[in-house]
Structures are given as structure tokens and as C-alpha cells.
Write an enzyme that holds these catalytic residues in place. Sequence first.
Site, short mmCIF file in Angstrom:
data_model
loop_
_atom_site.label_atom_id
_atom_site.label_comp_id
_atom_site.label_asym_id
_atom_site.label_seq_id
_atom_site.Cartn_x
_atom_site.Cartn_y
_atom_site.Cartn_z
N ASN A 17 49.27 36.90 44.37
CA ASN A 17 48.15 37.55 44.27
C ASN A 17 47.73 37.38 45.70
O ASN A 17 47.26 36.35 46.11
CB ASN A 17 47.29 36.96 43.19
CG ASN A 17 45.98 37.45 43.09
OD1 ASN A 17 45.61 38.41 43.99
ND2 ASN A 17 44.89 36.82 42.27
N LYS A 19 44.76 38.74 46.62
CA LYS A 19 43.27 38.40 46.53
C LYS A 19 42.84 39.54 47.58
O LYS A 19 43.23 40.41 47.93
CB LYS A 19 43.00 37.00 46.62
CG LYS A 19 43.74 36.02 45.71
CD LYS A 19 42.89 34.71 45.70
CE LYS A 19 43.98 33.83 44.80
NZ LYS A 19 43.32 32.62 44.40
N HIS A 105 42.10 37.79 35.80
CA HIS A 105 42.34 36.67 36.73
C HIS A 105 40.75 35.68 36.71
O HIS A 105 39.91 36.27 36.24
CB HIS A 105 42.46 37.30 38.12
CG HIS A 105 42.78 36.09 39.04
ND1 HIS A 105 41.88 35.45 39.78
CD2 HIS A 105 44.04 35.40 39.18
CE1 HIS A 105 42.57 34.52 40.36
NE2 HIS A 105 43.70 34.45 40.26
N GLU A 107 39.17 34.44 38.88
CA GLU A 107 37.91 35.12 39.95
C GLU A 107 37.49 36.06 39.37
O GLU A 107 36.12 36.16 39.44
CB GLU A 107 38.63 35.17 41.06
CG GLU A 107 38.94 33.90 41.78
CD GLU A 107 40.11 33.87 42.74
OE1 GLU A 107 40.45 34.95 43.39
OE2 GLU A 107 40.75 32.90 43.42
N GLU A 177 46.42 30.23 34.45
CA GLU A 177 45.90 29.69 35.64
C GLU A 177 44.76 28.83 35.32
O GLU A 177 43.61 29.44 35.28
CB GLU A 177 45.48 31.24 36.45
CG GLU A 177 46.82 31.80 36.78
CD GLU A 177 46.59 32.35 38.14
OE1 GLU A 177 47.52 32.08 39.16
OE2 GLU A 177 45.77 33.25 38.22
N GLY A 183 43.07 27.57 44.22
CA GLY A 183 42.36 27.68 45.58
C GLY A 183 42.15 26.12 46.23
O GLY A 183 42.85 25.26 45.59
N SER A 223 47.48 26.29 42.75
CA SER A 223 48.10 25.56 43.84
C SER A 223 49.40 25.12 43.80
O SER A 223 49.81 24.24 44.02
CB SER A 223 47.25 24.13 43.79
OG SER A 223 46.01 24.32 44.02
P1 13P Z 1 46.47 29.50 44.67
O1 13P Z 1 47.54 29.48 44.57
O2 13P Z 1 45.68 29.93 46.10
O3 13P Z 1 45.73 28.13 44.20
O4 13P Z 1 45.97 30.75 43.85
C1 13P Z 1 46.48 30.86 42.60
C2 13P Z 1 45.96 32.25 41.83
O5 13P Z 1 44.88 32.55 41.84
C3 13P Z 1 46.94 33.24 41.76
O6 13P Z 1 46.39 34.26 41.09
#
Ligand code: 13P
Length: 269
Positions: A17, A19, A105, A107, A177, A183, A223
Site C-alpha cells: 500500500n 498510501k 484500511h 487509516e 492489520e 507505521g 511493520s
Molecule cells: P507498514 O508496513 O508501514 O507498518 O504499513 C502497513 C500498512 O498499513 C499496509 O496497508
Amino acid sequence: MSPGLSARFQKVFVGSNLKMYKTNRQTLDFLGRLQELTHDIPRSELSLFFLPSYTALADVCLAANHNLCWIGAQNMHWEEQGRFTGEISPLMLAEIGVDLVMIGHAERRQIFGETDVMVNRRVLSSLVHGFQTLVCVGDTQHELHYGISADVLRQQLKTALYGVTPEQLCKLWLAYEPFWAIGEEGQPADPGLANDIHGVLRQMLADLYPGKDQTVPILYGGSVDLENIEGLMKQSEIDGLFVGRAAWDPDRFNQIVRKTLSTRRLAQG
Ligand code: 13P
């Protein structure tokens, strides 16, 4: 095959992703390099995908070799058109040739207040419009602390899939997730814990769709990095990885893909 390791899928699922990172030009460069680095890996063993920003989607969909890499949207509105300022409709995504749509997601849920009901509407619409649909579910630190993660995730999944028919399951992928793992501030989930949660989600699928639960891959995200892939991919319930930061450099993404594959191959014997 080692005991307990599932041969549910012949391949591993690895995606990223992007983002709100990378401009159109940067994303095209990323695509080109990623395809070049990974083209030798048989796609019978790998499902590779990434999700660019909306402004890059059309050009990336045109430039991509969709046999090598699927391109997905990070979100989608459930209506085909209407007074929904700032939203993107399924018709717009279909027109540019998007393969995959991600819904729910962490976020989107945390920062933009998306509810389980909104997630369900988006999921139904995405499936009706024929997109491979990646549904994300996740628990918070608070829910983990109080030992209610499994309950929360069952509820999230049951609501997200309300009205989804057994025939539509072939178009569904899930990602676990945990909000607390995503993050820079996140801590990757312990592989055993992630495996247990994947088991809970798999059981929920079996309850909702008896005999059909094995057709849906469940990816882990949060992560993920080269250092923890081995532990994660040795788990029987983890079918693939969904990666953020660590995959934004195509060379590293390529290494992640190869390590995911080699770990799974070794574990299966
Ligand atoms: P990170 O791997 O940066 O923690 O993000 C994972 C994520 O949100 C994938 O959608």
C-alpha cells in the site's frame, strides 16, 4: 510439508500500500523497476500487487503488465455517481482498468471515521463491479490489552461481509492489520499471535460460508520487514504479506517478495 502448514494456496500473496506517498512519475518508476526485478518469478507461485495514489492510478494501470503485477485502489465509494465530493466511484476505477480495490484500511477507519457499515457498502459495491476486493480488519491497542481483539475482529468481518454471497468469495482477499502494528510507531505482531488471529478470521469465514472458507487468502500487514518475514511466513494461517514502508523501495520490495516465497517453500518442504 511440515505439520500444520497449510497448502491452501499454491502461491503467496505479496502487496504494498503506497498510501499518500509517491507522485505519478515516482510511481511509474517504481512499477517499472518492480516488474523488471520480479519478472522471472512464476506468477503461479506469486500474486504481486500494489496500491498507488489516485492521481497515479490511471497511468500506472496503462503501463503495468497486469500478468506480473496487479494494480489496486486504496478506497472506493459504493455509489456509481452522485453528490459525494472528493470520492471515487466504481465506474471511474473500472474505466481505467483497476484490478483490485482495498476497503477498510486501518487509516480509513481511524483517521477518516469509516464505520463497519460503510465498509460493508463499499465491499458489496466493489464485488458487484467485479473487482478483486481486499478487505482489511484490525484491532486497537486498547482491544488487545483487554483481550477482546477476537470479538472485535469477528464483528468487523461479519459486518463487512454482510450480504456477500458464497459465489463472490472467489473475488475476496482479507488482510489482518492490527492498528497497533502499523507505521513507524507500530510494533510488528508476534507471529504466533498473528497466526491465532488469522485462525479466528478463518473460523469466522467457515461459520459464515461452510465449506468455502479455504478459498479466501488472509494476509498479514503491520511493520512487515525483511527481518520478520520468516517468522510470519512459517505460520500455517498466514497466506501472504501486506507491506507499507519496507516495500516502497522496489529493490527492497523484490527482496521481500523473494524472502516470502523462499520461506514458504522451505516451510512446505
Ligand atoms: P507498514 O508496513 O508501514 O507498518 O504499513 C502497513 C500498512 O498499513 C499496509 O496497508
